[in-house]
Design a protein around this motif. Sequence first.
Motif, PDB file in Angstrom:
ATOM      1  N   LEU A  38     -12.284  16.357 -19.922  1.00 12.34           N
ATOM      2  CA  LEU A  38     -11.627  15.411 -19.448  1.00 12.34           C
ATOM      3  C   LEU A  38     -11.142  15.423 -17.920  1.00 12.34           C
ATOM      4  O   LEU A  38     -11.196  16.184 -17.271  1.00 12.34           O
ATOM      5  CB  LEU A  38     -10.307  15.568 -20.101  1.00 12.34           C
ATOM      6  CG  LEU A  38     -10.231  15.486 -21.535  1.00 12.34           C
ATOM      7  CD1 LEU A  38      -8.837  16.039 -22.220  1.00 12.34           C
ATOM      8  CD2 LEU A  38     -10.783  14.566 -22.178  1.00 12.34           C
ATOM      9  N   ASP A  39     -11.030  13.905 -17.543  1.00 13.89           N
ATOM     10  CA  ASP A  39     -10.601  13.769 -16.018  1.00 13.89           C
ATOM     11  C   ASP A  39      -9.192  14.204 -15.816  1.00 13.89           C
ATOM     12  O   ASP A  39      -8.584  14.677 -14.963  1.00 13.89           O
ATOM     13  CB  ASP A  39     -10.764  12.135 -15.513  1.00 13.89           C
ATOM     14  CG  ASP A  39     -12.199  12.205 -14.984  1.00 13.89           C
ATOM     15  OD1 ASP A  39     -12.849  13.052 -14.628  1.00 13.89           O
ATOM     16  OD2 ASP A  39     -12.387  11.025 -14.988  1.00 13.89           O
ATOM     17  N   ASP A  40      -8.367  14.006 -17.034  1.00 15.22           N
ATOM     18  CA  ASP A  40      -6.891  14.291 -16.939  1.00 15.22           C
ATOM     19  C   ASP A  40      -6.449  14.704 -18.283  1.00 15.22           C
ATOM     20  O   ASP A  40      -6.863  13.995 -19.456  1.00 15.22           O
ATOM     21  CB  ASP A  40      -6.171  12.938 -16.656  1.00 15.22           C
ATOM     22  CG  ASP A  40      -4.800  13.166 -16.226  1.00 15.22           C
ATOM     23  OD1 ASP A  40      -4.016  14.036 -17.076  1.00 15.22           O
ATOM     24  OD2 ASP A  40      -4.109  12.539 -15.652  1.00 15.22           O
ATOM     25  N   LEU A  41      -5.667  15.593 -18.467  1.00 22.15           N
ATOM     26  CA  LEU A  41      -5.188  15.996 -19.759  1.00 22.15           C
ATOM     27  C   LEU A  41      -4.573  15.251 -20.774  1.00 22.15           C
ATOM     28  O   LEU A  41      -4.356  15.198 -21.742  1.00 22.15           O
ATOM     29  CB  LEU A  41      -4.571  17.464 -19.832  1.00 22.15           C
ATOM     30  CG  LEU A  41      -5.157  18.533 -19.185  1.00 22.15           C
ATOM     31  CD1 LEU A  41      -4.510  19.847 -19.067  1.00 22.15           C
ATOM     32  CD2 LEU A  41      -6.316  18.871 -20.341  1.00 22.15           C
ATOM     33  N   PHE A  87     -15.550  12.580 -21.231  1.00 20.96           N
ATOM     34  CA  PHE A  87     -14.448  11.685 -21.069  1.00 20.96           C
ATOM     35  C   PHE A  87     -13.938  11.959 -19.568  1.00 20.96           C
ATOM     36  O   PHE A  87     -12.719  12.058 -19.366  1.00 20.96           O
ATOM     37  CB  PHE A  87     -13.376  11.538 -22.191  1.00 20.96           C
ATOM     38  CG  PHE A  87     -13.682  10.922 -23.358  1.00 20.96           C
ATOM     39  CD1 PHE A  87     -15.010  10.624 -23.551  1.00 20.96           C
ATOM     40  CD2 PHE A  87     -12.630  10.881 -24.421  1.00 20.96           C
ATOM     41  CE1 PHE A  87     -15.202   9.779 -24.924  1.00 20.96           C
ATOM     42  CE2 PHE A  87     -13.130  10.119 -25.564  1.00 20.96           C
ATOM     43  CZ  PHE A  87     -14.390   9.880 -25.896  1.00 20.96           C
ATOM     44  N   SER A  88     -14.905  12.057 -18.653  1.00 23.19           N
ATOM     45  CA  SER A  88     -14.345  12.373 -17.502  1.00 23.19           C
ATOM     46  C   SER A  88     -15.318  11.783 -16.601  1.00 23.19           C
ATOM     47  O   SER A  88     -16.268  11.880 -15.658  1.00 23.19           O
ATOM     48  CB  SER A  88     -14.813  13.650 -17.171  1.00 23.19           C
ATOM     49  OG  SER A  88     -16.104  14.421 -17.489  1.00 23.19           O
ATOM     50  N   GLY A 247     -20.051   2.061 -21.400  1.00 23.89           N
ATOM     51  CA  GLY A 247     -19.429   1.737 -20.165  1.00 23.89           C
ATOM     52  C   GLY A 247     -17.907   1.617 -20.177  1.00 23.89           C
ATOM     53  O   GLY A 247     -17.194   1.231 -19.493  1.00 23.89           O
ATOM     54  N   SER A 248     -17.199   1.979 -21.384  1.00 24.37           N
ATOM     55  CA  SER A 248     -15.814   1.811 -21.635  1.00 24.37           C
ATOM     56  C   SER A 248     -15.144   3.007 -22.068  1.00 24.37           C
ATOM     57  O   SER A 248     -15.184   3.321 -23.397  1.00 24.37           O
ATOM     58  CB  SER A 248     -15.473   0.492 -22.476  1.00 24.37           C
ATOM     59  OG  SER A 248     -14.021   0.560 -22.524  1.00 24.37           O
ATOM     60  N   LEU A 249     -14.470   3.604 -21.599  1.00 26.51           N
ATOM     61  CA  LEU A 249     -13.439   4.904 -21.857  1.00 26.51           C
ATOM     62  C   LEU A 249     -12.425   4.230 -22.719  1.00 26.51           C
ATOM     63  O   LEU A 249     -11.884   5.071 -23.650  1.00 26.51           O
ATOM     64  CB  LEU A 249     -13.104   5.582 -20.582  1.00 26.51           C
ATOM     65  CG  LEU A 249     -12.338   6.777 -20.950  1.00 26.51           C
ATOM     66  CD1 LEU A 249     -12.833   7.858 -22.118  1.00 26.51           C
ATOM     67  CD2 LEU A 249     -11.592   7.646 -19.886  1.00 26.51           C
ATOM     68  N   ASP A 250     -11.954   3.341 -22.426  1.00 20.98           N
ATOM     69  CA  ASP A 250     -10.827   2.520 -23.044  1.00 20.98           C
ATOM     70  C   ASP A 250     -11.064   2.185 -24.539  1.00 20.98           C
ATOM     71  O   ASP A 250     -10.336   2.074 -25.386  1.00 20.98           O
ATOM     72  CB  ASP A 250     -10.318   1.385 -22.350  1.00 20.98           C
ATOM     73  CG  ASP A 250      -9.391   1.686 -21.027  1.00 20.98           C
ATOM     74  OD1 ASP A 250      -9.072   2.540 -21.023  1.00 20.98           O
ATOM     75  OD2 ASP A 250      -9.593   0.578 -20.295  1.00 20.98           O
ATOM     76  N   MET A 251     -12.312   1.875 -24.580  1.00 26.11           N
ATOM     77  CA  MET A 251     -12.667   1.555 -26.282  1.00 26.11           C
ATOM     78  C   MET A 251     -12.344   2.591 -27.078  1.00 26.11           C
ATOM     79  O   MET A 251     -12.175   2.537 -28.218  1.00 26.11           O
ATOM     80  CB  MET A 251     -14.322   1.517 -25.986  1.00 26.11           C
ATOM     81  CG  MET A 251     -14.911   0.686 -27.441  1.00 26.11           C
ATOM     82  SD  MET A 251     -16.605   0.908 -27.243  1.00 26.11           S
ATOM     83  CE  MET A 251     -17.372   2.508 -27.340  1.00 26.11           C
ATOM     84  N   PHE A 252     -12.169   4.015 -26.829  1.00 29.05           N
ATOM     85  CA  PHE A 252     -11.868   5.191 -27.403  1.00 29.05           C
ATOM     86  C   PHE A 252     -10.241   5.231 -27.522  1.00 29.05           C
ATOM     87  O   PHE A 252      -9.520   6.064 -28.324  1.00 29.05           O
ATOM     88  CB  PHE A 252     -12.298   6.370 -26.891  1.00 29.05           C
ATOM     89  CG  PHE A 252     -14.062   6.283 -27.023  1.00 29.05           C
ATOM     90  CD1 PHE A 252     -14.550   6.943 -28.035  1.00 29.05           C
ATOM     91  CD2 PHE A 252     -14.627   5.820 -26.020  1.00 29.05           C
ATOM     92  CE1 PHE A 252     -16.005   7.035 -28.200  1.00 29.05           C
ATOM     93  CE2 PHE A 252     -16.010   5.917 -26.173  1.00 29.05           C
ATOM     94  CZ  PHE A 252     -16.667   6.372 -26.996  1.00 29.05           C
ATOM     95  N   SER A 253      -9.430   4.433 -26.673  1.00 24.21           N
ATOM     96  CA  SER A 253      -8.207   4.940 -26.713  1.00 24.21           C
ATOM     97  C   SER A 253      -7.439   4.330 -27.959  1.00 24.21           C
ATOM     98  O   SER A 253      -7.650   3.357 -28.572  1.00 24.21           O
ATOM     99  CB  SER A 253      -7.439   4.054 -25.389  1.00 24.21           C
ATOM    100  OG  SER A 253      -7.757   2.593 -25.657  1.00 24.21           O
TER     101      SER A 253
END
Length: 438
Positions: A38-41, A87-88, A247-253
């Motif tokens: 991860l970029d951020d925990l 996810f980073s 190309g979307s990390l938000d897709m998993f949010s």
Amino acid sequence: MGRNNFSILTILLVTLLPILTLSFSTDSPTDRRLLVLLDDLSLKSSHSIFFNSLKSRGFDLDFKLADDPKLALKRYGQYLYDGLILFSPSIERFGGALDLAAVLDFVDSGHDLIIAADSSSSDLIKSLATECGVDFDEDPSALVIDHKSYAIAETEGDHTLIAADDFIESDVLLGKKKIEAPVLFKGIAHSLNAANTLVSKVLSASPLAYSANPSSKLSSPPSLTGSSISLVSVVQARNNARIMITGSLDMFSNRFFRSSVQKAGSPRKYDKSGNEQFVTELSKWVFHVRGHLKAVNLRHNKAGETDEPAMYRIKDDLDFSVEIYEWSGKSWEPYVANDVQVQLYMMSPYVLKTLSNDKKGLYHTSFKVPDVYGVFQFKVEYHRLGYTSLSLSKQIPVRPFRHNEYERFITAAFPYYGASFTMMAGFFIFSFVYLYHK
């Protein structure tokens, strides 16, 4: 001295036991231990629904920051994990012993990978995607824009929140239950490398989409447009390692999972987006819960016999069979298909037969050995979208007839037989005439 040896042995066992128990059994192909970088925990909570869905299916997730100085994928020559989730997107350099080459070696060793990028993606993430057969847009400020297939929101916005529903038609990749609601996507575009035949689009952009900076006017035509834009792609390597790239990390949010969605131009509004179903089903494929095949008990024998011979003779009748099973996530179930073939091969196929199946996993056929002797191979090469590739072969020599195995009279030789008897009859008549008639 004996006590010291015992202490050393105890330390070694304690150190190596976790490594020995990490690898899953060959009877179960499902990945179990996953490393999540991860970029951020804070992503652990903002994307918790996706992570909890993996845990509920029996996966053991190990969360770490991508720049952790103690990062390592292997220890003492053994891999510590079965799969990797990146996810980073903004990481410029991995920590510890992890780098681009280490991740590629991880995949080359048959392990699986999920890459989620976004507008902040670094050159490292883009280079990794390129090695996997996917090219992200080179413009760092570009996003996917679609003025027709965008998701209706309270504010008009810049139409970068896409409501995508152009899914690949594949039950093995996305499950048998149809995804009704569109998938929310906000991120960067990528295209597939035409030279790479192992990568496939799973979710495509609409024909009117394009990749550009939404905050500036277009001064030149965008490099990526229309259906050439892939939003989510998958790769199945020749060693059956599986990769998912988006190309979307938000897709998993959680926010996208729970959000309602209405596609522009559509009167229907869905209370929940298709993100959770889409990501969950695709992750099952990535981590070998679905679409994993194995072939066992490749057999061949002469017709009417049960034992496998050491050699065949030309024109022998033979029976061939092999058993193929598919992993269901819990057990091996019979795999049923009508496109499995066997070749009898020597430099090129001499026999190519489609195998019949009994709906219980057994594939079989019968055929005659060709009238050519040499060293042949039975080959089963099975490649189908979404399924692990099967490559089986077994070598067998084929001999000609022995001198005492030929037929006593051969039909093709009748003219020669006739010529021989005609000559003998002629010689007899000539002798009789010559001796008894002047």
